[in-house]
Design a protein around this motif. Structure first.
Motif, PDB file in Angstrom:
ATOM      1  N   ASP A  35      66.847  88.135  33.128  1.00  0.00           N
ATOM      2  CA  ASP A  35      67.469  89.429  32.862  1.00  0.00           C
ATOM      3  C   ASP A  35      67.989  90.060  34.146  1.00  0.00           C
ATOM      4  OD1 ASP A  35      66.911  89.115  30.201  1.00  0.00           O
ATOM      5  OD2 ASP A  35      65.005  90.220  30.297  1.00  0.00           O
ATOM      6  N   THR A  36      67.209  89.942  35.187  1.00  0.00           N
ATOM      7  CA  THR A  36      67.629  90.498  36.481  1.00  0.00           C
ATOM      8  C   THR A  36      68.905  89.825  36.965  1.00  0.00           C
ATOM      9  OG1 THR A  36      65.318  90.962  37.041  1.00  0.00           O
ATOM     10  CG2 THR A  36      66.912  90.924  38.860  1.00  0.00           C
ATOM     11  N   ASP A  37      68.985  88.493  36.833  1.00  0.00           N
ATOM     12  CA  ASP A  37      70.181  87.760  37.284  1.00  0.00           C
ATOM     13  C   ASP A  37      71.399  88.153  36.468  1.00  0.00           C
ATOM     14  OD1 ASP A  37      68.676  86.494  39.173  1.00  0.00           O
ATOM     15  OD2 ASP A  37      68.346  84.664  37.980  1.00  0.00           O
ATOM     16  N   ARG A  38      71.239  88.311  35.158  1.00  0.00           N
ATOM     17  CA  ARG A  38      72.385  88.705  34.324  1.00  0.00           C
ATOM     18  C   ARG A  38      72.877  90.120  34.702  1.00  0.00           C
ATOM     19  NH1 ARG A  38      69.451  86.091  30.226  1.00  0.00           N
ATOM     20  NH2 ARG A  38      68.516  88.084  29.562  1.00  0.00           N
ATOM     21  N   LEU A  39      71.922  91.017  34.945  1.00  0.00           N
ATOM     22  CA  LEU A  39      72.297  92.379  35.305  1.00  0.00           C
ATOM     23  C   LEU A  39      73.011  92.417  36.656  1.00  0.00           C
ATOM     24  CD1 LEU A  39      72.096  95.362  34.448  1.00  0.00           C
ATOM     25  CD2 LEU A  39      69.908  95.501  35.658  1.00  0.00           C
ATOM     26  N   ARG A  40      72.532  91.608  37.602  1.00  0.00           N
ATOM     27  CA  ARG A  40      73.140  91.566  38.935  1.00  0.00           C
ATOM     28  C   ARG A  40      74.554  90.986  38.846  1.00  0.00           C
ATOM     29  NH1 ARG A  40      70.130  92.128  43.172  1.00  0.00           N
ATOM     30  NH2 ARG A  40      68.319  91.275  42.094  1.00  0.00           N
ATOM     31  N   ASP A  41      74.747  89.938  38.022  1.00  0.00           N
ATOM     32  CA  ASP A  41      76.075  89.306  37.875  1.00  0.00           C
ATOM     33  C   ASP A  41      77.062  90.305  37.264  1.00  0.00           C
ATOM     34  OD1 ASP A  41      75.133  86.949  38.909  1.00  0.00           O
ATOM     35  OD2 ASP A  41      74.793  85.971  36.966  1.00  0.00           O
ATOM     36  N   ALA A  42      76.585  91.110  36.308  1.00  0.00           N
ATOM     37  CA  ALA A  42      77.478  92.090  35.671  1.00  0.00           C
ATOM     38  C   ALA A  42      77.945  93.139  36.687  1.00  0.00           C
ATOM     39  CB  ALA A  42      76.763  92.757  34.491  1.00  0.00           C
TER      40      ALA A  42
END
Length: 1005
Positions: free
Chosen positions: A727-734
């Motif tokens: 979840d953290t990686d997806r949020l950072r990519d966004a």
């Protein structure tokens, strides 16, 4: 070649050993081999051929040479002594045969064998025992094979009579077997092969040339539009060979012009294509810049609309990054709190387990109680061992007592059974002894039955032969009457001819010519025939006499053989009547049946004896085992009772030591082990609970310090801010993607090419693309046509020299094939210039036949009173048949030539004999002039009258010049008085025999 001695054994019809000293009868030069039909006269000549060549002439197989009359173990053998080419040789040869096996039934194959010896220094010296080496020596000294030898040394009259009347083609086949014309046959075959191979080669060359032309036509045809006609005319494959080079030059010039035109068209099309392609590329580039600007504007508008969502994602990501710093403390605290709860629950369970066992610690530490109980483990182990031993000893003592009672009962039963079974064995032994003696007589009695049956069969044969003899008596009488009548008719015809001889001579008289009787030139009253007798009538009468004699001899031979068989059977019977034999047979059969019954019962009695003996041996052995077992069992029971008493004493001591144990003491060793285990686990669980609670307190202190450093007030607040890694990686990519897209869209709208494209109108790319595609199609079409023309030009340049050379080669090959075909047809007898249709080999054989006729006429002039001469004829045969090997006879009394078939029986014999002698001389000359010291003439003398027979014998006497011996093979009775030196061949039921009879001497073996 001169034959000195011939010895045969178990060969042909000769069952025993026959030794013929040929020198004894051949010293006079002329000798006779005579005997009844089928006695084996020709077999003696076969023996000579077999000794030399390991084969026999004619249809007889060399595998069937062994005599059927010989004893089963008699060795078939031929021994021949000859002098040839100045060497005295002895050949001993045996054919393949089958002898009885030395062990068992059946036969075994015996390989053919040969021994070649030479007389050197007064003694025989062995030269070889190998078939191939002996064959090489024989061929070297004789210079001829079996067929030539049989035609030169052994003259079969029937074969040469057939040769006399044969067609030219049949005569050619016979002459080819006698004369070596291999060189000329090879020439014929070589020319025939050259004709065939040349025709095939010419066809192959034409096919190859046509195939290349068809391929070239295919290449050229592909240059024309579909359905268009060839502007240059006919195809190359359909062009005549002589016009083909000019046609190839014409096609080459046309292709050169078309290649030049296609190249110019291709250059123009490529220029137009380059221009269209350049315009399309420029329009596509402008359209691409315009599309990028429109996409950048749309992307910036979308990013501005999502600005609030982007800010919320930034805040959430910051809290998650700070909470990640206390993630490990939160996890450790949860784990240690769960571990402390689990250890406490385990401690409560261990307290319950100890209480359930009835153990009262009364304030005592569980560890101390467990240690005190473990100190008594050895005592408890000894208590368990002694308890088990005492139980096992008690069980074994009871079981041993029961087993002893059973063994004592079985021993008493065996004491009653053994005497009864021993008596049964003695009775069975007596029965087997009696049956064995009776059964031993089966084979002798069976032989006696067979002997009596054979004697009874002899009586049956005697009765059958006697009935056959009685049935043949009328036939024999009729045959003898027929002989008498035929002889009377022949004598009457001969007498009539003698009476009319003057008239027969008168038919040959001519005015002014001298009379052959009186010599007068005047013939005032020539005799006139009243009832003339023709030679044909005499020949028919002679044949009738010969046929009647043969029929009578056949019946007499059958009667004689039957009477001899009856006498032989009666001698074997020794005077015993049929009734005597039948009585003896009945008695032998009865005795044999009794013996067979005894032999059959013997097997059953022997089996019963084996069963009873086996049972007796088994019971006796069981008695011995029972006695030994009872003695050993008593000793073991005493030992077990002593050991049980000692074990009881040890058990009492063990119980006393175990009385103060925390488990409560007693004999229950399993309770002791359970109590020790429960106390030990209770002490371990208590220590684990204390340790877990200490580590939980330390983890709580570490978490409080970490929360203060990351800015969270409570552990709950930090846990809620935590996110998973994904979840953290997806949020950072966004978050990063939003910022990256804004930067890229803003940069695109500042590029000069994009701003220029957005300011103008959009180009018509579809129209420009269609124009470029049309230009490309034009280039491809022009390139395809140019390539096709280039390939066709190269193909023509590559094939043209070979095609022109092939045309010349085919023409040369066709001319040569015409010459070879003409020569082969001429040599093979099928050419138009060969009017006689005579093959080369036939031409060569015709020269041989002329030589044979000349040599034959030297003998025929004497035998026929100078009336007949043989002539070679090369008249053309009717209906296109092959010619060149004709044979006619010149009648010097009439001066006319006529067909050889018109000769009478006696005349045919003399002509065929002269022809046989002429052929023999011609073949001998071709074989190197080998001097044949021995010559055989086989049959045919029965057709001669007395005068002709005298003339023939005069010629045969002439053959003796130079020491040659001539053997006449015949059953004609008149020759026995004319030729005193004889080899007499006899036949009988047991085989044939042969003896030598010299003039004035008694028969000798």
């Amino acid at each position: 070649m001169r034959i000195h001695r011939l010895e045969v054994e178990a060969f042909g019809p000769f069952a025993g050993r026959v030794v013929l000293d040929v020198d004894e009868v051949s010293a006079a030069g002329l000798f006779l081999v005579h005997g009844p039909t089928g006695s084996g006269k020709t077999s003696l000549l076969d023996a000579v051929c077999f000794a030399l060549y390991a084969d026999v002439p004619g249809a007889r197989r060399k595998q069937a040479l062994r005599s059927d009359h010989a004893a089963p173990d008699a060795v078939p053998q031929v021994v021949l002594e000859v002098t040839v080419a100045g060497r005295r040789l002895r050949i001993t040869r045996s054919p393949e045969w089958h002898r009885p096996k030395k062990r068992g039934d059946g036969t075994t194959r015996v390989q053919p064998a040969v021994v070649l010896e030479e007389r050197l220094g007064g003694a025989w010296t062995a030269l070889s025992t190998r078939h191939d080496e002996v064959a090489d020596v024989v061929l070297d000294v004789l210079g001829m094979g079996l067929k030539q030898f049989a035609s030169v040394v052994m003259l079969p009259q029937g074969d040469f009579a057939a040769f006399l009347r044969a067609t030219p083609e049949e005569r050619r086949e016979i002459l080819e077997r006698l004369f070596d014309i291999g060189v000329y046959s090879d020439v014929e075959q070589w020319l025939a092969d050259a004709r065939r191979d040349g025709a095939a080669g010419l066809d192959d060359a034409l096919l190859a040339l046509r195939a290349d032309l068809v391929r070239l036509d295919d290449v050229l045809g592909a240059l024309r539009p579909d359905g268009a006609d060839d502007p240059d005319g006919a195809t190359l494959a359909g062009t005549a060979l002589d016009a083909l080079p000019a046609r190839l030059a014409e096609v080459a010039d046309g292709l050169t012009d078309r290649v030049t035109a296609s190249l110019a068209a291709l250059d123009a099309a490529e220029s137009l294509e380059a221009l269209a392609t350049q315009r399309l590329a420029g329009a596509q580039e402008v359209l691409g810049h315009r599309r990028r600007g429109e996409q950048a504007r749309a992307r910036l508008a979308a990013l501005d609309a999502a600005a609030d969502e982007h800010a919320e994602r930034v805040r959430t990501l910051d809290a998650a990054d700070r909470a990640a710093g206390v993630r490990g403390h939160l996890t450790a605290l949860d784990r240690l709190r769960a571990e402390a709860d689990a250890r406490t629950a385990d401690l409560d369970a261990q307290h319950d387990a100890v209480a359930a066992l009835g153990v009262d610690l009364a304030g005592t530490d569980a560890g101390d109680a467990a240690e005190r109980a473990r100190s008594l483990d050895d005592v408890v182990a000894a208590l368990a061992r002694d308890t088990g031993t005492a139980r096992e000893l008690a069980t074994g003592l009871a079981e041993g007592t029961r087993r002893r009672d059973g063994l004592v009962a079985r021993d008493a039963a065996l004491a009653d059974e053994v005497p009864v079974l021993r008596a049964a064995v003695e009775a069975a032994e007596a029965t087997v002894t009696r049956l064995s003696g009776d059964g031993a007589r089966v084979a002798p009695l069976a032989a006696a039955v067979e002997e009596q049956e054979a004697r009874l069969a002899l009586h049956d044969g005697v009765d059958a032969d006697r009935r056959r003899v009685e049935a043949l008596q009328p036939t024999l009488a009729e045959a003898r009457t027929a002989v008498s009548e035929a002889l009377a008719a022949l004598i009457a015809l001969q007498q009539r001819r003698l009476d009319e001889m003057a008239a027969e001579l008168a038919t040959g008289l001519a005015d002014g010519a001298p009379c052959p009787v009186c010599g007068s030139a005047e013939h005032p009253a020539p005799a006139v025939a009243v009832d003339p007798v023709t030679p044909e009538q005499l020949a028919v009468a002679e044949q009738a006499v010969a046929g009647a004699r043969a029929a009578s001899a056949a019946v007499e031979g059958e009667v004689t053989a039957l009477e001899a068989a009856v006498g032989t059977r009666l001698d074997v019977l020794g005077g015993a009547t049929r009734a005597d034999v039948e009585t003896a047979l009945e008695q032998a059969r009865a005795e044999h049946a009794d013996a067979v019954t005894a032999a059959a019962s013997l097997a059953t009695g022997t089996a019963e004896l084996r069963v009873r003996r086996s049972a007796l041996e088994r019971l006796t052995a069981e008695q011995d085992r029972l006695a030994a077992t009872l003695e050993a069992l008593d000793e073991r029971l005493a030992e077990v009772a002593t050991e049980a008493e000692a074990t009881t004493v040890r058990l009492a001591d063990d119980l006393a030591q175990h009385a103060g144990c925390p488990c409560g003491g007693g004999a229950d060793t399993r309770r002791h082990a359970r109590v020790v285990t429960a106390l030990t686990e209770l002490a371990t669980a208590s220590a684990s609970v204390s340790d877990a609670r200490a580590r939980l307190d330390a983890a709580s202190e570490d978490l409080a310090a970490a929360l203060s450093d990351t800015g969270f007030a409570t552990a709950r607040e930090a846990a809620e801010a935590l996110l998973g890694v994904a979840d953290t990686d997806r949020l950072r990519d966004a978050v990063l993607g939003h910022e990256r897209d804004r930067t890229a869209a803003a940069a695109a709208l500042t590029e000069p090419e994009v701003l220029e494209a957005l300011a103008g109108d959009a180009p018509d790319v579809d129209a420009l693309r269609l124009a470029a595609a049309e230009a490309r199609r034009t280039v491809l079409a022009a390139g395809t046509e140019h390539d096709a023309l280039g390939r066709a030009t190269r193909t023509l340049e590559r094939l043209r020299p070979g095609l022109e050379a092939a045309c010349a080669a085919v023409a040369d090959r066709a001319a040569r094939q015409a010459r070879v075909r003409e020569l082969a047809d001429t040599v093979g007898g099928t050419g138009g210039d060969n009017t006689l249709r005579m093959r080369l080999t036939s031409f060569v054989l015709a020269a041989r036949l002329e030589k044979v006729a000349a040599l034959a006429n030297e003998r025929l002039a004497v035998m026929g009173g100078g009336r007949y001469l043989l002539e070679h004829s090369d008249d053309r045969a009717a209906r296109g048949a092959r010619s060149g090997l004709g044979l006619r006879v010149l009648d010097q009394w009439t001066g006319r030539s006529r067909d050889t078939a018109s000769l009478s029986g006696g005349e045919s014999f003399m002509a065929s004999l002269a022809l046989a002698l002429g052929l023999a001389d011609a073949v001998r000359e071709e074989a190197g002039g080998l001097d044949l010291g021995t010559l055989f003439i086989d049959e045919g003398f029965g057709s001669l009258d007395d005068d002709s027979l005298e003339q023939v014998l005069t010629v045969l006497d002439g053959l003796r010049e130079g020491g040659r011996a001539v053997g006449v093979v015949s059953h004609v009775a008149d020759l026995r008085a004319r030729i005193p030196h004889q080899v007499v061949v006899t036949k009988g039921a047991d085989g044939s025999g042969a003896t030598v009879r010299a003039a004035g001497a008694a028969p000798a073996a």
